[in-house]
Enzyme design. Structure first.
Site, short mmCIF file in Angstrom:
data_model
loop_
_atom_site.label_atom_id
_atom_site.label_comp_id
_atom_site.label_asym_id
_atom_site.label_seq_id
_atom_site.Cartn_x
_atom_site.Cartn_y
_atom_site.Cartn_z
N SER A 264 0.84 -1.20 0.00
CA SER A 264 0.00 0.00 0.00
C SER A 264 0.87 1.24 0.00
CB SER A 264 -0.91 0.02 1.24
OG SER A 264 -0.15 0.33 2.40
N ASP A 265 0.36 2.32 -0.59
CA ASP A 265 0.98 3.60 -0.28
C ASP A 265 0.66 3.86 1.19
OD1 ASP A 265 2.27 6.02 -0.40
OD2 ASP A 265 1.32 6.65 -2.26
N TRP A 266 1.42 4.75 1.81
CA TRP A 266 1.29 4.92 3.26
C TRP A 266 -0.07 5.54 3.61
CZ3 TRP A 266 5.04 2.44 1.67
CH2 TRP A 266 6.08 1.98 2.47
#
Length: 733
Positions: A264-266
């Site tokens: 995931s992106d953060w």
């Protein structure tokens, strides 16, 4: 059967083939052995241990398996260098003294080189630095398409053309991964603006999705064999892209057979069940308030943590879903931190600085050069006024997650002072942007009128003026998290240039930015040079080109519209960009960038692929090997590049192809191949380009697949999308 083969085939060829076969056999055996090891490990793991591997344990790491001696996975932001060490639980820097690195040019600059070999050198070098810093995953490169010049993160990407991005991303990935470090291609997909990125829902046709926004990701997976991929923040058709059924399951893992890990992106995960079922493998960064200040944001409360475990235990989610994620994670570990053969890495060595400088020099684009303003003779005694904050401002810090802690950064002013020791250099800031802040604009405390007055005085005393303008990596400029608010130059630069021109007409503009900008002063200045964010060797590379030690050969990876409404996305109004805060519609469909300008006959300020040289090139003897082709056949284009000037240089031959009388709406022409051809002064170079006829297919929504139309096509050969030397009509039967 062997005797004739040996009689007719050179021995060295047979040896080479045997080595290739042997290598493939070893690779297959190694793969089988790793699969067996993974299954052996899987048999020892508890449900809790497997779930723990699917989410973060700190800002930039996920757990290993201590009982088996399997190390944790460490990640680092990229893609232009390895980010400084971040604290375990918050975004503060750990204040290490040994985490400074080489800052490489931004990816817009890399794309501008039109040189895949340099992309490989870039990947190898940054991969070595990541390996030295003991990182297992480098969070880059980025290949989202340049749709609007207001996107704050365009500087991290490779332009507006999917073919160019595809050709440049593959060697970058291969270079990084040969160091035993996973590249993580991002942000998948349709993350083409920063404004409202966390929730904006993108509605785009299947055709535009497959023809424009996915090809570079597809090339990264199928050709680059990338080991990890990062989900994006935005939504696509009502589902967040990080756990999107269409993007992750149907396209990435089924159609493209991606065997790597989706990260995931953060903070881009939003739902446990969707994250579990729709392809997310490791969840990072959920909650950004320090992560330990509340139970809600603690690591065990991530969507793929305790809530996931609860659903597994209840039978709501089958354990095979978890097992697929863990197998992928273990495979990533065998490719990286459990690979006994990966090299040790290197950092801040001269070779890396040389690579950074070479890429920067080849990426700089000369856009205007009236009366041969450039190059400027470094041996001549003269007075040069160097005006602009961008002549001294650090461009490795700021910009969001790609900011860097560079061991050193040569500013443009420093580079010029070193090169022009026979000249008198006067520097005046002229304008100021104020200190950088991630989420707000802090006005400069300097007196704008006084800065302008000092700049005008300096210009009036000079033989020539170098105006260093453009953008920077502050909030609302080229920066993650939010888009630019205007197309014009910020901080009063347009007005300052107008005043400078009144006292000195001998002005060359050096733009430092990752985006196109408006240029109302373009007809009045002598020259314009686009220099991007060039990293550690910025000043030296700029001085190389300004002095003529390096002959510019960069080409624009995106179009510069004259005004914002000339851009396709903006021409359709707010629902197209930026949307209504909930949804946006890509109304321009496949007509992105030069496709829009060419097809709608809207002349850009500067065209995709455009870029001048200090010498003069001529393309001749341009032809295709034949005029009628069948499906699966290669079209071969050949020709001569003549250097008619007095300097060695390099020209980028660009081949575009368009369908005549298509049954569907298509762009007038699309880039299908390019080749950078170095030619010494007064000499000729040749090129030969091969294009698969199947690459001329369009994505047919009626069959949800690619379709190659029969009939007539036009081949356009030139050195930019707007400068075509020859057209060749062919037919596909």
């Amino acid at each position: 059967m062997l005797k004739p083969l040996f009689k007719k085939t050179p021995f060295i060829f047979i040896c080479t083939m045997m080595l290739v076969i042997s290598a493939k056999a070893q690779e297959k055996n190694s793969s089988v052995a790793i699969e067996a090891k993974i299954e052996k490990i899987m048999a020892t793991l508890t449900l809790e241990e497997k779930v723990a591997m699917c989410h973060a344990q700190s800002k930039f790491s996920s757990p290993g398996l201590e009982k088996l001696g399997i190390p944790e996975l460490w990640m680092s932001d990229g893609p232009h260098g390895v980010r400084g060490e971040i604290n375990w639980d918050d975004w503060g820097y750990a204040k290490w003294t040994n985490d400074s690195i080489t800052a490489f040019p931004a990816l817009t600059c890399l794309a501008s080189t039109f040189n895949p070999k340099l992309a490989k050198d870039y990947g190898i070098s940054i991969g070595e630095e990541a390996r030295y810093r003991k990182k297992d995953v480098l969070l880059g490169p980025g290949v989202n398409m340049y749709r609007t010049p207001l996107n704050g993160r365009n500087f991290e990407y490779m332009g507006e053309d999917p073919f160019l991005a595809s050709k440049m991303v593959v060697p970058y990935i291969q270079g990084v991964q040969q160091n035993g470090v996973a590249a993580c291609v991002k942000h998948y997909a349709l993350n083409n603006q920063e404004l409202w990125r966390g929730h904006i829902n993108v509605e785009v046709s299947d055709r535009a999705l497959h023809e424009i926004y996915l090809p570079a990701f597809k090339a990264a997976v199928e050709e680059g064999k990338v080991w990890s991929l990062m989900g994006a923040y935005n939504q696509f058709r009502g589902q967040h892209t990080t756990h999107n059924q269409i993007l992750m399951n149907s396209i990435l893992k089924k159609d493209w057979a991606f065997d790597g890990v989706v990260i995931s992106d953060w903070g881009s995960a939003h739902d446990t069940k969707q994250a579990a079922l729709n392809g997310l493998d490791i969840e990072m960064g959920t909650g950004t308030d320090g992560l330990t200040t509340s139970t809600k944001n603690a690591y065990d409360s991530y969507y793929l943590a305790n809530p996931f475990l609860k659903m597994l235990k209840s039978g709501e989610i089958k354990e095979e879903v978890l097992n697929d994620k863990v197998r992928r994670i273990l495979l990533l570990m065998f490719r990286t931190n459990m690979n006994p053969n990966r090299p040790l890495g290197r950092i801040n060595n001269q070779e890396h600085l040389d690579v950074a400088r070479k890429i920067a020099g080849e990426g700089i684009v000369l856009l205007k050069n009236e009366a041969s303003f450039f190059p400027i003779n470094p041996n001549k005694k003269m007075t040069i006024a160097v005006i602009g904050e961008n002549a001294t401002k650090s461009m490795t810090i700021g910009g969001g997650s790609s900011e860097l802690k560079a061991l050193h950064e040569i500013s443009p002013l420093e580079g010029l002072k070193e090169r022009y020791q026979n000249a008198t250099l006067i520097h005046a800031m002229g304008y100021a942007s104020g200190p950088s802040a991630y989420d707000r604009v802090i006005p400069s405390k300097l007196d704008a009128n006084q800065l302008k007055k000092e700049a005008i005085e300096a210009a009036s005393k000079a033989d020539l003026v170098l105006f260093f303008g453009g953008l920077n990596k502050n909030h609302l400029q080229d920066c993650e998290g939010v888009d630019r608010k205007e197309y014009q130059l910020p901080f009063g630069q347009d007005e300052l240039l107008t005043e400078l021109l009144k006292v000195n007409s001998n002005i060359g503009v050096v733009l430092v930015s990752g985006n196109a900008v408006e240029m109302p002063w373009i007809t009045n200045v002598k020259a314009v040079m686009q220099t991007w964010y060039l990293g550690s060797e910025a000043g030296n590379a700029i001085a190389d080109v300004i002095s003529g030690d390096v002959n510019p050969s960069g080409k624009l990876p995106f179009s510069f519209p004259k005004k914002l409404s000339d851009n396709a996305a903006h021409s359709f109004g707010e629902l197209s960009y930026p949307g209504d805060k909930v949804t946006q519609y890509y109304k321009e469909d496949i007509l992105v960038g030069y496709r829009w300008h060419d097809t709608k006959k809207i002349k850009p300020l500067f065209a995709f692929g455009e870029g001048m040289s200090y010498t003069t090139f001529e393309l001749s003897k341009l032809d295709s090997d034949k005029k009628v082709y069948s499906k699966d056949e290669a079209i071969t284009i050949s020709g001569t590049v003549s250097n008619k000037g007095n300097l060695d240089g390099a020209e980028v031959v660009q081949v575009y192809i368009g369908k005549l009388n298509s049954k569907v709406s298509r762009a007038e022409k699309e880039l299908k191949s390019f080749q950078k051809v170095p030619v010494k002064k007064g000499e000729n170079g040749t090129f030969k380009i091969s294009i698969d006829t199947n690459s001329l297919s369009f994505y047919d929504e009626t069959i949800s697949n690619w379709n190659l139309e029969k009939g007539d096509y036009m081949i356009y050969i030139g050195n930019s999308s707007s400068n075509i030397s020859k057209k060749i009509k062919i037919s596909i039967q």
